[in-house]
Scaffold this active site. Structure first.
Site, PDB file in Angstrom:
ATOM      1  N   SER A  50     -29.382  75.628 -20.986  1.00 50.36           N
ATOM      2  CA  SER A  50     -29.498  74.376 -20.237  1.00 50.36           C
ATOM      3  C   SER A  50     -29.561  74.706 -18.747  1.00 50.36           C
ATOM      4  O   SER A  50     -29.315  75.851 -18.343  1.00 50.36           O
ATOM      5  CB  SER A  50     -28.265  73.500 -20.509  1.00 50.36           C
ATOM      6  OG  SER A  50     -27.111  74.157 -20.000  1.00 50.36           O
ATOM      7  N   ASP A  82     -33.497  74.444 -22.515  1.00 49.05           N
ATOM      8  CA  ASP A  82     -33.020  73.202 -23.128  1.00 49.05           C
ATOM      9  C   ASP A  82     -33.021  72.081 -22.081  1.00 49.05           C
ATOM     10  O   ASP A  82     -32.497  72.261 -20.977  1.00 49.05           O
ATOM     11  CB  ASP A  82     -31.590  73.457 -23.639  1.00 49.05           C
ATOM     12  CG  ASP A  82     -31.088  72.372 -24.559  1.00 49.05           C
ATOM     13  OD1 ASP A  82     -31.915  71.687 -25.185  1.00 49.05           O
ATOM     14  OD2 ASP A  82     -29.844  72.217 -24.658  1.00 49.05           O
ATOM     15  N   GLU A 134     -39.416  65.135 -25.876  1.00 39.33           N
ATOM     16  CA  GLU A 134     -38.493  64.188 -26.531  1.00 39.33           C
ATOM     17  C   GLU A 134     -39.003  62.768 -26.405  1.00 39.33           C
ATOM     18  O   GLU A 134     -39.449  62.343 -25.338  1.00 39.33           O
ATOM     19  CB  GLU A 134     -37.095  64.306 -25.905  1.00 39.33           C
ATOM     20  CG  GLU A 134     -36.074  63.354 -26.544  1.00 39.33           C
ATOM     21  CD  GLU A 134     -34.626  63.647 -26.146  1.00 39.33           C
ATOM     22  OE1 GLU A 134     -34.302  64.822 -25.885  1.00 39.33           O
ATOM     23  OE2 GLU A 134     -33.836  62.696 -26.084  1.00 39.33           O
ATOM     24  N   HIS A 180     -25.246  63.752 -28.106  1.00 36.72           N
ATOM     25  CA  HIS A 180     -24.663  64.955 -27.510  1.00 36.72           C
ATOM     26  C   HIS A 180     -23.142  64.847 -27.378  1.00 36.72           C
ATOM     27  O   HIS A 180     -22.618  63.760 -27.155  1.00 36.72           O
ATOM     28  CB  HIS A 180     -25.269  65.203 -26.137  1.00 36.72           C
ATOM     29  CG  HIS A 180     -26.720  65.595 -26.189  1.00 36.72           C
ATOM     30  ND1 HIS A 180     -27.734  64.760 -25.798  1.00 36.72           N
ATOM     31  CD2 HIS A 180     -27.319  66.739 -26.602  1.00 36.72           C
ATOM     32  CE1 HIS A 180     -28.895  65.372 -25.958  1.00 36.72           C
ATOM     33  NE2 HIS A 180     -28.676  66.573 -26.445  1.00 36.72           N
ATOM     34  N   SER A 216     -24.099  68.809 -33.537  1.00 34.12           N
ATOM     35  CA  SER A 216     -22.828  69.457 -33.871  1.00 34.12           C
ATOM     36  C   SER A 216     -22.053  68.577 -34.856  1.00 34.12           C
ATOM     37  O   SER A 216     -22.167  67.356 -34.828  1.00 34.12           O
ATOM     38  CB  SER A 216     -21.996  69.691 -32.608  1.00 34.12           C
ATOM     39  OG  SER A 216     -22.471  70.844 -31.931  1.00 34.12           O
TER      40      SER A 216
HETATM   41  O1  G3H Z   1     -27.711  69.061 -24.677  1.00 32.76           O
HETATM   42  C1  G3H Z   1     -27.088  69.640 -23.808  1.00 32.76           C
HETATM   43  C2  G3H Z   1     -26.239  70.807 -24.028  1.00 32.76           C
HETATM   44  O2  G3H Z   1     -25.088  70.501 -24.747  1.00 32.76           O
HETATM   45  C3  G3H Z   1     -25.997  71.516 -22.739  1.00 32.76           C
HETATM   46  O3  G3H Z   1     -24.848  71.122 -22.101  1.00 32.76           O
HETATM   47  O4  G3H Z   1     -25.622  71.049 -19.750  1.00 32.76           O
HETATM   48  O5  G3H Z   1     -23.192  71.205 -20.254  1.00 32.76           O
HETATM   49  O6  G3H Z   1     -24.721  73.135 -20.615  1.00 32.76           O
HETATM   50  P1  G3H Z   1     -24.559  71.645 -20.579  1.00 32.76           P
HETATM   51  P1  13P Z   2     -24.298  68.978 -29.483  1.00 37.07           P
HETATM   52  O1  13P Z   2     -23.589  68.452 -28.291  1.00 37.07           O
HETATM   53  O2  13P Z   2     -24.176  68.037 -30.651  1.00 37.07           O
HETATM   54  O3  13P Z   2     -23.909  70.358 -29.849  1.00 37.07           O
HETATM   55  O4  13P Z   2     -25.875  69.012 -29.125  1.00 37.07           O
HETATM   56  C1  13P Z   2     -26.437  70.088 -28.423  1.00 37.07           C
HETATM   57  C2  13P Z   2     -27.827  69.838 -27.990  1.00 37.07           C
HETATM   58  O5  13P Z   2     -28.510  68.929 -28.401  1.00 37.07           O
HETATM   59  C3  13P Z   2     -28.391  70.769 -26.990  1.00 37.07           C
HETATM   60  O6  13P Z   2     -29.640  70.382 -26.552  1.00 37.07           O
HETATM   61 ZN    ZN Z   3     -29.926  68.241 -26.505  1.00 38.90          ZN
END
Ligand code: G3H
Ligand code: 13P
Ligand code: ZN
Length: 311
Positions: A50, A82, A134, A180, A216
């Site tokens: 990300s 991502d 998306e 998420h 998840s």
């Molecule tokens: O979908 C997003 C992921 O869970 C990334 O999360 O931006 O906190 O790394 P983050």
């Molecule tokens: P989760 O928060 O359900 O693990 O999703 C992760 C995700 O979609 C990353 O792009």
């Molecule tokens: Zn995501």
């Protein structure tokens, strides 16, 4: 093995009725845990970063970590961006050697999303990189963006054909009720996914890979360990694994998992430090966290995604 794009991997996953994990990476222990678990089970794997991960590690560390992992194992590894927020970050990652990027235009109007996605696709394809987009909007927290349940929206199956043909995108993330983060459902709310929407998208996009974000499951065993050893985690509920197993057999070729990795890592570290207050070498407690993530990823590959033996 060198880094690969997901193009051939998705073709095999589509016809084989399984999905490949899009696992989020943020440090060396997580990268190693995922790739070694996948290598042991002979599964292809997608390591995704990300914007937050790039900021935390710095792009050069992240890139070298993923390259090192790909060299360390003998399975196909994809390096994926991502939730790319704009053209520039996608371009940056493409120029930097990522083999796959996501342009997330889900916050824009249909026409704006198409224009942005098409621009990224043109740039990426020219360099041999694949693109995920998306359509629809997931609830939950990703990076600094927090989408409330009211602002989320399911993907409209009537839109997907036009979106894909006008953008020439390689895979499409759709919103069917995943979200998420660790708090996907309110207490008392029954987890559900709109398989009817998934089926309708599948019918309109034959042989086309669908992606599920926010997948998840918030496995009880990790939540319980975190709580047992002093952590607080209220009413965390994820997507039941049997639903994800079912989705993996359909046109869904990529399933994104980040929160479960965070929970496993935290459970491993907390347990280690609580049971061994004398530990102060990071290699011991981070090693425990890494082992927890390895076991989690093996479980996902074998029992949820169905990608074991497909490398
Ligand atoms: O979908 C997003 C992921 O869970 C990334 O999360 O931006 O906190 O790394 P983050
Ligand atoms: P989760 O928060 O359900 O693990 O999703 C992760 C995700 O979609 C990353 O792009
Ligand atoms: Zn995501």
């Amino acid at each position: 093995m060198a880094l690969v794009t997901s193009r051939e991997l998705f073709k095999k996953a589509y016809s084989g009725g399984y999905a490949i994990g899009g696992f989020n990476v943020n440090n060396m222990e997580i990268v190693q845990a995922i790739t070694r678990a996948a290598d042991e089970l002979r599964s292809p794997v997608i390591l995704q970063a990300s914007a937050g991960a790039r900021k935390y590690c710095s792009p050069v560390y992240l890139k070298k970590l993923v390259e090192a992992a790909a060299e360390d194992v003998d399975i196909p590894v994809v390096m994926h961006l991502d939730h790319g927020a704009d053209f520039e970050i996608c371009k940056d990652c493409i120029d930097y050697g990522f083999t796959s990027v996501m342009i997330d235009g889900s916050r824009f109007s249909f026409e704006e999303n198409i224009a942005l996605t098409r621009k990224v696709v043109e740039y990426a394809h020219d360099k041999g990189v694949v693109v995920e987009a998306e359509l629809g909007k997931l609830a939950g927290i990703e990076d600094d963006v927090n989408v409330s349940d009211e602002d989320s929206s399911y993907t409209n199956p009537d839109d997907v054909e036009e979106f894909v043909s006008r953008t020439n995108v390689d895979s499409l993330a759709i919103a069917i009720g995943t979200s998420h983060g660790a708090f996907k459902y309110k207490p008392g709310q029954k987890p559900q996914l709109r398989f009817d929407i998934l089926k309708a998208c599948e019918e309109r996009l034959p042989d086309f890979p669908i992606v599920l974000h926010g997948s998840s499951s918030v496995n009880r065993e990790y939540v319980d360990i975190i709580r047992q050893y002093g952590g607080t985690l209220d009413d965390a509920i994820g997507i039941p694994e049997d639903m994800l197993r079912e989705a993996a057999k359909s046109a869904v070729c990529k399933i994104n998992i980040d929160t479960d990795i965070r929970l496993a890592m935290t459970a491993g570290v907390r347990k280690d430090l609580a049971e061994h207050p004398e530990h102060f070498d990071p290699r011991t407690y981070l090693g425990s966290g890494r082992q927890f993530v390895t076991d989690l990823v093996k479980h996902k590959i074998r029992d949820v995604l169905g990608s074991a033996g497909q490398a």
